[in-house]
Design a protein around this motif. Structure first.
Motif: not given
Length: 243
Positions: A52-55, A186-187, A196-197, A202-204
């Motif tokens: 959450v913090r990174s994105v 993921c990282d 990307r996650v 969202v695509e799913h």
């Protein structure tokens, strides 16, 4: 930080903690028509707060508290020895998709004693990310069980802790995942990886909800057709007129 190496600060961590006015942060719009709620869930210390913090495009709201010796008798910290703080309520971040739509990210607490909060967090959720540490796959069972109970679509993201490598087939079998559930690596420390996650989720969700809408339309049409047939009386020729 909800990550096993929280004490070892990295450039990615420093960037994630930069002020909201940093150049890589997109200015927020004044209004948004649609707020889409996403929950990041998983076991204790798998990296939910870090993701959450990174994105997040805003300075995240988090409810971290310092871990104490008293908690050692309650929480299993054998696999997260470097962890010095833990989430006691939830994390919150935001990402703007376009002028009218934003994602609201909620990071759930991972300790078993806080699992009672999960059902509340799942309320109104569009979809979820189950974050997994493949060294402790068993910690992910409850998250998947609760999401399936609520009928909430989700994807599984394996956070990279540098442990033994497992094939996707091995992870799917260990988690007993349905074939349609996306599984990715993921990282959580990387903004691009975390993006990307969320894109995968969202695509799913688009696929899942489109299929549900098509099924609902087909069911409605079938029901209306059946009702129409039942309400229309059969036409029987009168003997007097059938001459």
């Amino acid at each position: 930080m909800d990550y096993a190496t929280s004490d070892a600060r990295t450039p990615a961590d420093a960037s994630a903690n930069a002020p909201a006015s940093a150049p890589d942060r997109t200015p927020l719009g004044a209004t948004a028509d649609n707020g889409l709620k996403i929950v990041v869930v998983g076991g204790f210390g798998v990296g939910k707060t870090t993701l959450v913090r990174s994105v997040s495009e805003i300075r995240p709201l988090n409810t971290e508290e310092t871990m104490t010796r008293a908690g050692e008798a309650i929480d299993d910290i054998s696999e997260v020895r470097g962890k010095s703080a833990t989430t006691v309520a939830f994390d919150f971040g935001r990402i703007t998709l376009d002028a009218r739509n934003v994602l609201y990210l909620f990071g759930a607490p991972g300790q078993e004693r806080f699992w009672f909060l999960w059902d509340r967090l799942f309320s109104g959720t569009l979809g979820a990310v189950v974050l997994v540490d493949t060294r402790r796959i068993d910690d992910s069972w409850y998250a998947i069980d609760r999401l399936e109970h609520h009928g909430t679509p989700f994807i599984v993201a394996c956070n990279d802790f540098g442990g033994p490598t497992h094939t996707p087939e091995q992870i799917r079998e260990a988690l007993d995942l349905d074939p349609h559930v996306p599984l990715i690596d993921c990282d959580a420390r990387s903004r691009e990886s975390s993006k990307r996650v969320l894109i995968t989720l969202v695509e799913h969700l688009k696929t899942v909800y489109a299929a549900q809408a098509a099924q609902s339309t087909q069911t409605t049409q079938t029901t209306q057709s059946s009702q129409s047939s039942q309400s229309s009386p059969a036409t029987v020729k009168s003997p007097e007129l059938a001459l």
